[in-house]
Design a protein around this motif. Structure first.
Motif, PDB file in Angstrom:
ATOM      1  N   THR A  74      -3.672  29.550  57.529  1.00  0.00           N
ATOM      2  CA  THR A  74      -3.168  29.838  56.190  1.00  0.00           C
ATOM      3  C   THR A  74      -4.329  29.678  55.218  1.00  0.00           C
ATOM      4  O   THR A  74      -5.060  28.688  55.279  1.00  0.00           O
ATOM      5  N   PHE A  75      -4.480  30.628  54.301  1.00  0.00           N
ATOM      6  CA  PHE A  75      -5.640  30.570  53.416  1.00  0.00           C
ATOM      7  C   PHE A  75      -5.304  31.232  52.099  1.00  0.00           C
ATOM      8  O   PHE A  75      -4.260  31.904  51.937  1.00  0.00           O
ATOM      9  N   VAL A  76      -6.200  31.029  51.131  1.00  0.00           N
ATOM     10  CA  VAL A  76      -6.134  31.723  49.840  1.00  0.00           C
ATOM     11  C   VAL A  76      -7.521  32.307  49.579  1.00  0.00           C
ATOM     12  O   VAL A  76      -8.511  31.936  50.225  1.00  0.00           O
ATOM     13  N   PHE A  77      -7.592  33.218  48.622  1.00  0.00           N
ATOM     14  CA  PHE A  77      -8.878  33.749  48.165  1.00  0.00           C
ATOM     15  C   PHE A  77      -9.219  33.089  46.837  1.00  0.00           C
ATOM     16  O   PHE A  77      -8.401  33.089  45.899  1.00  0.00           O
ATOM     17  N   VAL A  78     -10.427  32.532  46.765  1.00  0.00           N
ATOM     18  CA  VAL A  78     -10.932  32.012  45.504  1.00  0.00           C
ATOM     19  C   VAL A  78     -12.118  32.870  45.071  1.00  0.00           C
ATOM     20  O   VAL A  78     -12.750  33.543  45.899  1.00  0.00           O
ATOM     21  N   VAL A  79     -12.381  32.833  43.786  1.00  0.00           N
ATOM     22  CA  VAL A  79     -13.508  33.601  43.247  1.00  0.00           C
ATOM     23  C   VAL A  79     -14.686  32.670  43.071  1.00  0.00           C
ATOM     24  O   VAL A  79     -14.595  31.640  42.385  1.00  0.00           O
ATOM     25  N   GLN A  80     -15.782  33.037  43.734  1.00  0.00           N
ATOM     26  CA  GLN A  80     -16.993  32.219  43.677  1.00  0.00           C
ATOM     27  C   GLN A  80     -18.207  33.145  43.594  1.00  0.00           C
ATOM     28  O   GLN A  80     -18.416  33.965  44.499  1.00  0.00           O
ATOM     29  N   GLU A  81     -18.965  33.025  42.482  1.00  0.00           N
ATOM     30  CA  GLU A  81     -20.162  33.832  42.262  1.00  0.00           C
ATOM     31  C   GLU A  81     -19.853  35.318  42.387  1.00  0.00           C
ATOM     32  O   GLU A  81     -20.586  36.087  43.016  1.00  0.00           O
ATOM     33  N   GLY A  82     -18.715  35.740  41.812  1.00  0.00           N
ATOM     34  CA  GLY A  82     -18.371  37.147  41.766  1.00  0.00           C
ATOM     35  C   GLY A  82     -17.847  37.713  43.058  1.00  0.00           C
ATOM     36  O   GLY A  82     -17.711  38.940  43.187  1.00  0.00           O
ATOM     37  N   LYS A  83     -17.527  36.862  44.024  1.00  0.00           N
ATOM     38  CA  LYS A  83     -17.043  37.343  45.301  1.00  0.00           C
ATOM     39  C   LYS A  83     -15.735  36.628  45.672  1.00  0.00           C
ATOM     40  O   LYS A  83     -15.480  35.507  45.226  1.00  0.00           O
ATOM     41  N   ALA A  84     -14.930  37.278  46.498  1.00  0.00           N
ATOM     42  CA  ALA A  84     -13.716  36.686  47.037  1.00  0.00           C
ATOM     43  C   ALA A  84     -14.081  35.868  48.270  1.00  0.00           C
ATOM     44  O   ALA A  84     -14.669  36.400  49.217  1.00  0.00           O
ATOM     45  N   VAL A  85     -13.740  34.584  48.239  1.00  0.00           N
ATOM     46  CA  VAL A  85     -14.089  33.687  49.341  1.00  0.00           C
ATOM     47  C   VAL A  85     -12.793  33.191  49.981  1.00  0.00           C
ATOM     48  O   VAL A  85     -11.927  32.588  49.309  1.00  0.00           O
ATOM     49  N   ARG A  86     -12.641  33.433  51.237  1.00  0.00           N
ATOM     50  CA  ARG A  86     -11.455  32.979  51.973  1.00  0.00           C
ATOM     51  C   ARG A  86     -11.545  31.465  52.177  1.00  0.00           C
ATOM     52  O   ARG A  86     -12.521  30.960  52.736  1.00  0.00           O
ATOM     53  N   THR A  87     -10.487  30.720  51.742  1.00  0.00           N
ATOM     54  CA  THR A  87     -10.500  29.255  51.787  1.00  0.00           C
ATOM     55  C   THR A  87      -9.259  28.757  52.515  1.00  0.00           C
ATOM     56  O   THR A  87      -8.133  28.962  52.036  1.00  0.00           O
ATOM     57  N   PRO A  88      -9.406  28.095  53.674  1.00  0.00           N
ATOM     58  CA  PRO A  88      -8.229  27.588  54.409  1.00  0.00           C
ATOM     59  C   PRO A  88      -7.553  26.452  53.628  1.00  0.00           C
ATOM     60  O   PRO A  88      -8.214  25.627  52.998  1.00  0.00           O
ATOM     61  N   VAL A  89      -6.248  26.403  53.682  1.00  0.00           N
ATOM     62  CA  VAL A  89      -5.465  25.336  53.040  1.00  0.00           C
ATOM     63  C   VAL A  89      -4.359  24.907  54.008  1.00  0.00           C
ATOM     64  O   VAL A  89      -3.996  25.631  54.938  1.00  0.00           O
ATOM     65  N   ARG A  90      -3.816  23.698  53.751  1.00  0.00           N
ATOM     66  CA  ARG A  90      -2.662  23.209  54.517  1.00  0.00           C
ATOM     67  C   ARG A  90      -1.482  23.080  53.580  1.00  0.00           C
ATOM     68  O   ARG A  90      -1.577  22.453  52.526  1.00  0.00           O
ATOM     69  N   VAL A  91      -0.366  23.670  53.964  1.00  0.00           N
ATOM     70  CA  VAL A  91       0.835  23.666  53.123  1.00  0.00           C
ATOM     71  C   VAL A  91       1.550  22.327  53.287  1.00  0.00           C
ATOM     72  O   VAL A  91       1.916  21.939  54.402  1.00  0.00           O
ATOM     73  N   LEU A  92       1.766  21.618  52.172  1.00  0.00           N
ATOM     74  CA  LEU A  92       2.465  20.343  52.187  1.00  0.00           C
ATOM     75  C   LEU A  92       3.946  20.491  51.876  1.00  0.00           C
ATOM     76  O   LEU A  92       4.771  19.678  52.311  1.00  0.00           O
ATOM     77  N   GLY A  93       4.287  21.490  51.088  1.00  0.00           N
ATOM     78  CA  GLY A  93       5.681  21.719  50.721  1.00  0.00           C
ATOM     79  C   GLY A  93       5.848  23.135  50.230  1.00  0.00           C
ATOM     80  O   GLY A  93       4.914  23.745  49.698  1.00  0.00           O
ATOM     81  N   ASP A  94       7.081  23.665  50.406  1.00  0.00           N
ATOM     82  CA  ASP A  94       7.318  25.073  50.077  1.00  0.00           C
ATOM     83  C   ASP A  94       8.740  25.220  49.555  1.00  0.00           C
ATOM     84  O   ASP A  94       9.703  24.823  50.220  1.00  0.00           O
ATOM     85  N   THR A  95       8.879  25.766  48.352  1.00  0.00           N
ATOM     86  CA  THR A  95      10.209  26.027  47.800  1.00  0.00           C
ATOM     87  C   THR A  95      10.636  27.475  47.995  1.00  0.00           C
ATOM     88  O   THR A  95      11.747  27.840  47.631  1.00  0.00           O
ATOM     89  N   GLY A  96       9.755  28.290  48.542  1.00  0.00           N
ATOM     90  CA  GLY A  96      10.022  29.712  48.659  1.00  0.00           C
ATOM     91  C   GLY A  96       9.315  30.515  47.589  1.00  0.00           C
ATOM     92  O   GLY A  96       8.912  31.655  47.813  1.00  0.00           O
ATOM     93  N   THR A  97       9.154  29.922  46.412  1.00  0.00           N
ATOM     94  CA  THR A  97       8.442  30.599  45.322  1.00  0.00           C
ATOM     95  C   THR A  97       7.163  29.861  44.952  1.00  0.00           C
ATOM     96  O   THR A  97       6.222  30.474  44.444  1.00  0.00           O
ATOM     97  N   ARG A  98       7.125  28.543  45.192  1.00  0.00           N
ATOM     98  CA  ARG A  98       5.937  27.754  44.895  1.00  0.00           C
ATOM     99  C   ARG A  98       5.621  26.878  46.093  1.00  0.00           C
ATOM    100  O   ARG A  98       6.514  26.501  46.877  1.00  0.00           O
ATOM    101  N   VAL A  99       4.331  26.535  46.216  1.00  0.00           N
ATOM    102  CA  VAL A  99       3.877  25.704  47.328  1.00  0.00           C
ATOM    103  C   VAL A  99       2.962  24.616  46.800  1.00  0.00           C
ATOM    104  O   VAL A  99       2.352  24.748  45.727  1.00  0.00           O
ATOM    105  N   ALA A 100       2.882  23.523  47.562  1.00  0.00           N
ATOM    106  CA  ALA A 100       1.899  22.471  47.332  1.00  0.00           C
ATOM    107  C   ALA A 100       0.969  22.462  48.536  1.00  0.00           C
ATOM    108  O   ALA A 100       1.432  22.430  49.678  1.00  0.00           O
ATOM    109  N   VAL A 101      -0.352  22.521  48.277  1.00  0.00           N
ATOM    110  CA  VAL A 101      -1.313  22.611  49.364  1.00  0.00           C
ATOM    111  C   VAL A 101      -2.391  21.558  49.181  1.00  0.00           C
ATOM    112  O   VAL A 101      -2.550  20.970  48.107  1.00  0.00           O
ATOM    113  N   GLU A 102      -3.141  21.336  50.243  1.00  0.00           N
ATOM    114  CA  GLU A 102      -4.347  20.522  50.167  1.00  0.00           C
ATOM    115  C   GLU A 102      -5.495  21.304  50.781  1.00  0.00           C
ATOM    116  O   GLU A 102      -5.284  22.234  51.574  1.00  0.00           O
TER     117      GLU A 102
END
Length: 408
Positions: free
Chosen positions: A355-383
């Motif tokens: 599971t990952f998100v894209f962050v913007v770093q130095e003008g580029k999209a950087v794939r960043t892995p995250v761990r989902v701690l909680g999920d309401t279906g519309t919002r999530v808490a990650v680390e």
């Protein structure tokens, strides 16, 4: 005659110009750089970004609840007998101690009269024995007092006789006679004392037995009075008679249920949740009951902790406000799912088990892995996420390392 030389020069110049126009032409510098710049601009993806915030992820959910009285009792008959009268109807409100039904009291009243007579007889026997004891002990007490007086006289004469014998005033025979009289008086006093003590012990035992009989009769009388009182079955607390199980003319036994009493002054809302939700909803949590278009605050008071046959955990909340018992309501509760970096669920991407998100770093999209701690279906808490802006919404064509242009 040939052409002049200057005419030949003109024709040669024209020929050179014609031949030059037909040859290859070198492109200009600005003409070659335009396509490259256009291609570079095409590879840049326009995206929007959000800032992830640290916080607590909660969700609000609803479930069905049933309103029941907080206190309910199956009231049983405390005596046996035929039902003479049922004084209330189902749904009637009663006060604490109010008579709900009456049993036939004839047998209990007869037992009460017999108990009263038994107590009176026991008291008469005790008084008679006390008078008899007093009369029988008086002569024995008098005999003892007389024997003690005789002993005192015989003892004094014996002492005086010993003095006279020492002085030679009386003979040995006379002294022996005085001694014999003293010993006889002493034996008589001992006998009188023993007779009195024996009579006192016998009288004391007899009186003690009679006193026990009086006490036993008093206990039987108290029991008989309770039996008469038990022919009236009363409400143990104020409430509503929810159900009556007996009718006039029927025979009931002691302990048989007579009616069901509910205290409707305080209700409880009972509901069921999955074990994982019940585990994160602590006692004392605030919940809301929705009934008749109104919201009533309630406090979670009980949790079974163990799933039932339907694999759900039963919980109980105590609502505030006037609500009808037996009604069904909606219960709204808030669960605390996790603490972490909060994001819209649409910002997540998955690939296999990653599971990952894209962050913007130095003008580029950087794939960043995250761990989902909680999920309401519309919002999530990650680390696993830093302070870089996160791409949301995520273009379907976005890949790791793509050049991006952040737009508003």
């Amino acid at each position: 005659m040939g052409k002049p030389w200057y005419q030949m020069g003109v024709w040669l110049g024209l020929l050179a110009l014609v031949l030059g126009g037909c040859g290859p032409r070198r492109p200009a510098q600005n003409e070659t750089s335009a396509p490259v710049a256009e291609a570079a601009a095409t590879r840049s993806v326009k995206v929007r970004v959000i800032e992830a915030q640290n916080g607590t992820l909660t969700t609000t959910r609803t479930t069905g609840a049933t309103l029941t009285p907080a206190r309910e009792s199956q009231v049983g008959a405390t005596a046996s007998g035929k039902v003479l009268e049922v004084r209330v109807t189902e749904g009637s409100g009663v006060a604490q101690g109010q008579v709900v039904l009456r049993l036939d009291p004839v047998n209990a009243q007869t037992a009460l009269r017999n108990a009263e007579l038994a107590l009176e007889q026991a008291r008469v026997n005790l008084e008679r024995a006390q008078r008899s004891t007093s009369g029988s002990l008086a002569p024995l007490q008098a005999s003892l007092e007389s024997a003690l007086a005789n002993l005192q006289v015989a003892e004094r004469r014996y002492r005086e006789g010993k003095q006279l014998f020492a002085a030679g005033a009386i003979s040995q025979v006379e002294l022996t006679g005085l001694e014999a009289a003293y010993n006889q008086a002493k034996a008589a006093a001992d006998n009188a004392r023993e007779n009195l003590a024996r009579a006192q012990r016998a009288s004391s035992e007899d009186l003690a037995l009679l006193r026990l009989q009086v006490q036993q009769a008093q206990n039987q009388l108290a029991q008989a009075r309770r039996a008469v009182a038990d022919t009236e079955v009363r409400a143990p607390f104020a409430g509503v008679v929810a159900e009556i199980f007996v009718n006039p003319g029927e025979f009931v036994s002691a302990g048989q249920r007579a009616f069901r009493l509910a205290d409707t002054s305080q209700l409880e809302a009972t509901f069921r949740l999955p074990p994982e939700e019940a585990a994160v909803l602590p006692l004392g949590s605030r919940v809301d009951l929705i009934y008749g278009g109104q919201t009533y605050p309630a406090t979670l008071t009980k949790s079974s902790k163990i799933p039932g046959t339907d694999r759900l955990v039963e919980l109980t909340a105590r609502p505030q406000g006037a609500l009808p018992p037996g009604a069904s309501a909606q219960l709204r509760y808030t669960l605390t799912l996790a603490q972490g970096r909060l994001l819209p669920a649409g910002a997540l991407r998955t690939e296999g088990r990653s599971t990952f998100v894209f962050v913007v770093q130095e003008g580029k999209a950087v794939r960043t892995p995250v761990r989902v701690l909680g999920d309401t279906g519309t919002r999530v808490a990650v680390e696993g996420l830093g302070n870089q802006p996160v791409v949301f919404p995520v273009p379907s064509s976005l890949s790791d390392g793509d050049a991006v242009e952040v737009v508003q």
